[in-house]
Enzyme design. Structure first.
Site: not given
Ligand code: NI
Length: 192
Positions: A49, A54, A103-104, A145-146, A149
Site C-alpha cells: 500500500g 509518502q 514501510c516504504l 498502517h496506510e 500515514h
Molecule cells: Ni508505510
C-alpha cells in the site's frame, strides 16, 4: 502516470496531517493523476500500500494492493487493488494482533505493532462513489498502517517493544518463519 520518489522518515510532509480532498475534485485530471501515480509507485516498489503523503501529495488518499507474488511480503493474503479517498477506519471489536510491519518510507526496518483484527473502512473510490466495507484478519493491519500515514503516524511510532526492531535480512533469517505461521493461523480463522 509516473513512478514518484518516496519520501523517507524525517521528511516534514510525512509527519504532518494530510488534508481532505474536495469530493467535487475527485474526477479532475489532477486527482486522477495522483491516483495513477500512487498505483504505479506502489507497484514499482512492491509495496502492499502507499499513502499520498509518502510521495509528497499532502492529501488524504491511499492505495492498497497485495498480489500473490509480492517479494516483500510473501506471507500476506491477497488484497484487490483498492483506492480510498478521505478514508475513515473504525474498530469493530477490541481484539488485536501483533503485526510485524515495514514501510516504504522507513528503509530496511521492521517492527511489531499492535493492530485491530476487525475494522470497518469507508471512503470515496476514484469514481467519487462513497463505499464502506469491513476488513477482518491479517489484512486489517494493512489498512490501519496506510490510514496512519494520513495522520503523520509511521509504524515505528506505534512499536511498543523496541527490541522487535530488525532489518529486513534479519527478519527473513530469524523472525519470518514464526511470524508467517501466526499469519497463516489468522488467515485460516478469518479468510484474509
Ligand atoms: Ni508505510
Amino acid at each position: 502516470m509516473a513512478v514518484r520518489e518516496i519520501l523517507e522518515i524525517g521528511h516534514p510532509t510525512l509527519a504532518a496531517r494530510a488534508q481532505e480532498v474536495e469530493v467535487e475534485a475527485i474526477g479532475t485530471p489532477e486527482v486522477q493523476g495522483w491516483i495513477d501515480d500512487l498505483i504505479d509507485t506502489m507497484r514499482a516498489a512492491n509495496g502492499a500500500g502507499i499513502a499520498a503523503n509518502q510521495v509528497g501529495i499532502p492529501y488524504r488518499l491511499f492505495t492498497v494492493e497485495v498480489r500473490g507474488d509480492n517479494p516483500r511480503y510473501p506471507y500476506k493474503p491477497p488484497i484487490p487493488l483498492t483506492i480510498l479517498i478521505n478514508p475513515t477506519i473504525t474498530f469493530l471489536s477490541d481484539e488485536t494482533f501483533e503485526n510485524y510491519e515495514g514501510c516504504l518510507s522507513v528503509p530496511n526496518l521492521r517492527g511489531a505493532v499492535t493492530r485491530h483484527l476487525e475494522v470497518s473502512v469507508s471512503g470515496y473510490d476514484r469514481d467519487g462513489t462513497h463505499r464502506s466495507f469491513d476488513v477482518r484478519g491479517y489484512s486489517a493491519g494493512t489498512f490501519q498502517h496506510e490510514n496512519d500515514h494520513l495522520d503523520g503516524i509511521l509504524f515505528p511510532h506505534r512499536v511498543t517493544d523496541s527490541r522487535t526492531f530488525c532489518s529486513w535480512s534479519a527478519f527473513s533469517a530469524f523472525r519470518q518463519e514464526t511470524f508467517a505461521d501466526r499469519v497463516r493461523q489468522l488467515v485460516e480463522r478469518w479468510g484474509a
